[in-house]
Design a protein around this motif. Structure first.
Motif, PDB file in Angstrom:
ATOM      1  N   TYR A  83       0.830  -1.212   0.000  1.00 40.70           N
ATOM      2  CA  TYR A  83       0.000   0.000   0.000  1.00 40.70           C
ATOM      3  C   TYR A  83       0.863   1.261   0.000  1.00 40.70           C
ATOM      4  CZ  TYR A  83      -4.326  -2.599   0.454  1.00 40.70           C
ATOM      5  OH  TYR A  83      -5.400  -3.436   0.202  1.00 40.70           O
ATOM      6  N   GLN A  84       1.966   1.213   0.710  1.00 34.96           N
ATOM      7  CA  GLN A  84       2.875   2.367   0.709  1.00 34.96           C
ATOM      8  C   GLN A  84       3.446   2.613  -0.683  1.00 34.96           C
ATOM      9  OE1 GLN A  84       5.515   1.039   3.846  1.00 34.96           O
ATOM     10  NE2 GLN A  84       4.650   2.486   5.316  1.00 34.96           N
ATOM     11  N   GLU A  85       3.844   1.556  -1.366  1.00 28.96           N
ATOM     12  CA  GLU A  85       4.414   1.694  -2.704  1.00 28.96           C
ATOM     13  C   GLU A  85       3.407   2.290  -3.678  1.00 28.96           C
ATOM     14  OE1 GLU A  85       5.649  -2.231  -3.645  1.00 28.96           O
ATOM     15  OE2 GLU A  85       7.293  -2.231  -2.171  1.00 28.96           O
ATOM     16  N   ALA A  86       2.121   1.984  -3.449  1.00 30.27           N
ATOM     17  CA  ALA A  86       1.073   2.492  -4.333  1.00 30.27           C
ATOM     18  C   ALA A  86       0.576   3.868  -3.903  1.00 30.27           C
ATOM     19  CB  ALA A  86      -0.099   1.507  -4.368  1.00 30.27           C
ATOM     20  N   GLY A  87       1.125   4.405  -2.812  1.00 28.26           N
ATOM     21  CA  GLY A  87       0.658   5.695  -2.295  1.00 28.26           C
ATOM     22  C   GLY A  87      -0.735   5.611  -1.708  1.00 28.26           C
ATOM     23  N   ARG A  88      -1.088   4.418  -1.184  1.00 28.96           N
ATOM     24  CA  ARG A  88      -2.436   4.197  -0.659  1.00 28.96           C
ATOM     25  C   ARG A  88      -2.396   3.836   0.829  1.00 28.96           C
ATOM     26  NH1 ARG A  88      -5.851   6.374  -3.980  1.00 28.96           N
ATOM     27  NH2 ARG A  88      -7.427   5.311  -2.713  1.00 28.96           N
ATOM     28  N   PHE A  89      -1.355   4.265   1.544  1.00 33.40           N
ATOM     29  CA  PHE A  89      -1.279   3.982   2.980  1.00 33.40           C
ATOM     30  C   PHE A  89      -1.399   5.274   3.768  1.00 33.40           C
ATOM     31  CE2 PHE A  89       0.925   3.086   7.022  1.00 33.40           C
ATOM     32  CZ  PHE A  89       0.180   1.991   7.436  1.00 33.40           C
ATOM     33  N   GLU A  90      -2.331   5.309   4.717  1.00 33.88           N
ATOM     34  CA  GLU A  90      -2.520   6.460   5.599  1.00 33.88           C
ATOM     35  C   GLU A  90      -1.759   6.202   6.890  1.00 33.88           C
ATOM     36  OE1 GLU A  90      -2.680   9.424   7.305  1.00 33.88           O
ATOM     37  OE2 GLU A  90      -4.150   9.728   5.678  1.00 33.88           O
ATOM     38  N   GLU A  91      -0.703   6.972   7.104  1.00 31.73           N
ATOM     39  CA  GLU A  91       0.187   6.768   8.242  1.00 31.73           C
ATOM     40  C   GLU A  91      -0.406   7.279   9.553  1.00 31.73           C
ATOM     41  OE1 GLU A  91       2.916   5.369  10.368  1.00 31.73           O
ATOM     42  OE2 GLU A  91       3.400   5.263   8.230  1.00 31.73           O
ATOM     43  N   GLN A  92      -1.178   8.353   9.505  1.00 31.17           N
ATOM     44  CA  GLN A  92      -1.621   9.016  10.726  1.00 31.17           C
ATOM     45  C   GLN A  92      -2.671   8.187  11.478  1.00 31.17           C
ATOM     46  OE1 GLN A  92      -0.124  11.679  11.733  1.00 31.17           O
ATOM     47  NE2 GLN A  92       1.073  11.955   9.873  1.00 31.17           N
ATOM     48  N   ASP A  93      -2.408   7.962  12.768  1.00 34.58           N
ATOM     49  CA  ASP A  93      -3.339   7.193  13.597  1.00 34.58           C
ATOM     50  C   ASP A  93      -4.700   7.869  13.718  1.00 34.58           C
ATOM     51  OD1 ASP A  93      -1.067   5.721  13.971  1.00 34.58           O
ATOM     52  OD2 ASP A  93      -0.820   6.216  16.094  1.00 34.58           O
ATOM     53  N   PHE A  94      -4.708   9.203  13.644  1.00 35.43           N
ATOM     54  CA  PHE A  94      -5.953   9.932  13.879  1.00 35.43           C
ATOM     55  C   PHE A  94      -6.829  10.027  12.635  1.00 35.43           C
ATOM     56  CE2 PHE A  94      -2.667  13.278  13.164  1.00 35.43           C
ATOM     57  CZ  PHE A  94      -3.106  13.720  11.927  1.00 35.43           C
ATOM     58  N   ALA A  95      -6.408   9.435  11.538  1.00 36.81           N
ATOM     59  CA  ALA A  95      -7.191   9.502  10.302  1.00 36.81           C
ATOM     60  C   ALA A  95      -8.549   8.850  10.495  1.00 36.81           C
ATOM     61  CB  ALA A  95      -6.439   8.821   9.163  1.00 36.81           C
ATOM     62  N   VAL A  96      -9.510   9.289   9.704  1.00 37.64           N
ATOM     63  CA  VAL A  96     -10.860   8.715   9.731  1.00 37.64           C
ATOM     64  C   VAL A  96     -11.002   7.803   8.514  1.00 37.64           C
ATOM     65  CG1 VAL A  96     -13.334   9.195   9.764  1.00 37.64           C
ATOM     66  CG2 VAL A  96     -11.736  10.795  10.847  1.00 37.64           C
ATOM     67  N   PRO A  97     -11.097   6.474   8.724  1.00 36.98           N
ATOM     68  CA  PRO A  97     -11.173   5.559   7.587  1.00 36.98           C
ATOM     69  C   PRO A  97     -12.573   5.528   6.982  1.00 36.98           C
ATOM     70  CG  PRO A  97     -11.377   4.317   9.607  1.00 36.98           C
ATOM     71  CD  PRO A  97     -11.135   5.758  10.007  1.00 36.98           C
ATOM     72  N   ARG A  98     -12.714   4.796   5.888  1.00 31.53           N
ATOM     73  CA  ARG A  98     -14.002   4.580   5.247  1.00 31.53           C
ATOM     74  C   ARG A  98     -14.276   3.089   5.189  1.00 31.53           C
ATOM     75  NH1 ARG A  98     -14.262   7.688  -0.332  1.00 31.53           N
ATOM     76  NH2 ARG A  98     -16.438   7.021  -0.121  1.00 31.53           N
ATOM     77  N   PRO A  99     -15.537   2.688   5.113  1.00 33.51           N
ATOM     78  CA  PRO A  99     -15.832   1.257   4.961  1.00 33.51           C
ATOM     79  C   PRO A  99     -15.080   0.683   3.765  1.00 33.51           C
ATOM     80  CG  PRO A  99     -17.843   2.469   5.436  1.00 33.51           C
ATOM     81  CD  PRO A  99     -16.772   3.504   5.223  1.00 33.51           C
ATOM     82  N   GLY A 100     -14.484  -0.490   3.971  1.00 29.95           N
ATOM     83  CA  GLY A 100     -13.701  -1.104   2.921  1.00 29.95           C
ATOM     84  C   GLY A 100     -12.223  -0.820   3.016  1.00 29.95           C
ATOM     85  N   ASP A 101     -11.811   0.113   3.893  1.00 26.70           N
ATOM     86  CA  ASP A 101     -10.391   0.356   4.140  1.00 26.70           C
ATOM     87  C   ASP A 101      -9.842  -0.733   5.056  1.00 26.70           C
ATOM     88  OD1 ASP A 101     -10.484   2.623   2.604  1.00 26.70           O
ATOM     89  OD2 ASP A 101     -10.366   4.037   4.273  1.00 26.70           O
ATOM     90  N   LEU A 102      -8.532  -0.897   5.064  1.00 28.08           N
ATOM     91  CA  LEU A 102      -7.871  -1.847   5.945  1.00 28.08           C
ATOM     92  C   LEU A 102      -7.307  -1.107   7.145  1.00 28.08           C
ATOM     93  CD1 LEU A 102      -7.959  -3.272   3.145  1.00 28.08           C
ATOM     94  CD2 LEU A 102      -5.811  -4.384   3.763  1.00 28.08           C
ATOM     95  N   ILE A 103      -7.416  -1.706   8.328  1.00 26.73           N
ATOM     96  CA  ILE A 103      -6.829  -1.127   9.529  1.00 26.73           C
ATOM     97  C   ILE A 103      -5.759  -2.083  10.046  1.00 26.73           C
ATOM     98  CG2 ILE A 103      -8.719  -2.091  10.944  1.00 26.73           C
ATOM     99  CD1 ILE A 103      -8.266   0.233  12.903  1.00 26.73           C
ATOM    100  N   PHE A 104      -4.554  -1.554  10.263  1.00 24.74           N
ATOM    101  CA  PHE A 104      -3.431  -2.339  10.757  1.00 24.74           C
ATOM    102  C   PHE A 104      -3.166  -1.984  12.223  1.00 24.74           C
ATOM    103  CE2 PHE A 104      -2.890  -2.169   6.196  1.00 24.74           C
ATOM    104  CZ  PHE A 104      -2.465  -3.445   5.865  1.00 24.74           C
ATOM    105  N   TYR A 105      -2.764  -2.987  12.991  1.00 23.01           N
ATOM    106  CA  TYR A 105      -2.512  -2.807  14.420  1.00 23.01           C
ATOM    107  C   TYR A 105      -1.063  -3.145  14.771  1.00 23.01           C
ATOM    108  CZ  TYR A 105      -7.626  -3.495  14.516  1.00 23.01           C
ATOM    109  OH  TYR A 105      -8.980  -3.440  14.280  1.00 23.01           O
ATOM    110  N   ASP A 106      -0.577  -2.506  15.825  1.00 25.54           N
ATOM    111  CA  ASP A 106       0.702  -2.842  16.428  1.00 25.54           C
ATOM    112  C   ASP A 106       0.459  -2.993  17.924  1.00 25.54           C
ATOM    113  OD1 ASP A 106       3.239  -3.067  17.456  1.00 25.54           O
ATOM    114  OD2 ASP A 106       3.915  -1.060  16.881  1.00 25.54           O
TER     115      ASP A 106
END
Length: 265
Positions: A83-106
């Motif tokens: 996703y980063q290579e495609a410019g489709r990764f949102e780095e900021q934790d405070f971002a507001v996602p949309r249905p169908g987006d992926l959420i990653f956890y650490d």
């Protein structure tokens, strides 16, 4: 299909697997769908004993016929990299996602600042209501299960944003027919009616610059470039913080309510 219909298709496909478990073997269908992806990511064929959260999201994309934009992988960090290579990764934790987006956890996130650690788990966003994000995840306690998490919560690593718009065959349909000139109420003589545009991430121009100046004037920084007319991640974050501080709808979209707040109406 429209963009939102594509997003709903992915969410519906994921929900169909809700409750599949390891202990009764019902999760094997998910692994089988993943293993039908061609070519297999890194040439690795999943076993039924492997951790399968990333495989679940990948299998959803494959089953929905959207593997072109839901990048398949069998592990979280390589999936983030795609996703980063495609410019489709949102780095900021405070971002507001949309249905169908992926959420990653650490799970080792300290909670201080933006998390940049290795990702341990991934799920698919089903809905966002106010500050609450509903997620469906594979391999959650060895099953497909649901999770509710707040926006900007601890353990959020970031968001993958599949490019649904690129596959949309139709534009979004308006919620209601726009009124004709004859249907619009007349304004009083000498009254000037001001129409402000709805602005979203990715927009550019003088309207964005005006919004940035208003945000900066109210103490919400828009990044090192200030009012540059580009609605990027920094402006998105500033608007998000403004909406949260003023108890407005927290969606990262500058609509009538947020414009009124910025203008002091």
């Amino acid at each position: 299909m429209t963009e939102n219909e594509l997003r709903e298709t992915v969410c519906r496909t994921a929900r169909a697997w809700l409750g599949r478990r390891e202990d009764d073997g019902s999760h094997r269908e998910i692994i089988d769908v993943y293993n039908r992806i061609s070519p297999l990511p890194r040439g690795y064929r999943m076993t039924y004993q492997d951790p399968w959260c990333a495989a679940f999201v990948s299998a959803v994309g494959e089953k929905a016929g959207l593997g072109k934009i839901l990048f398949p992988e069998c592990a979280c960090d390589p999936m983030i990299a795609r996703y980063q290579e495609a410019g489709r990764f949102e780095e900021q934790d405070f971002a507001v996602p949309r249905p169908g987006d992926l959420i990653f956890y650490d799970w080792e996130d300290s909670g201080a600042g933006d998390c940049r650690g290795s990702s341990d788990h991934v799920g698919l966003v089903l809905s966002v209501k106010g500050n609450l994000v509903k997620v469906i995840e594979g391999n959650k306690s060895d099953a497909v299960g649901l999770r509710d998490i707040n926006i900007d919560a601890r353990f959020i690593r970031g968001y993958g944003q599949p490019d649904y718009l690129s596959l949309a065959e139709e534009p979004e349909r308006p919620a209601a027919e726009e009124r004709t000139e004859e249907q619009r109420p007349e304004t009083e003589p000498g009254h000037c009616e001001l129409t402000l545009p709805t602005l979203r991430r990715g927009d550019t121009g003088e309207s964005v610059r005006a919004a940035q100046l208003l945000l900066i004037g109210r103490g919400f920084r828009c990044g090192p470039w200030g009012a540059d007319g580009d609605f990027g991640p920094a402006t998105y974050g500033a608007l998000y913080r403004f909406q949260r501080a003023r108890r407005l709808a927290v969606d990262g979209v500058l609509g009538p309510e947020s414009w009124s707040g910025l203008l002091g109406a």
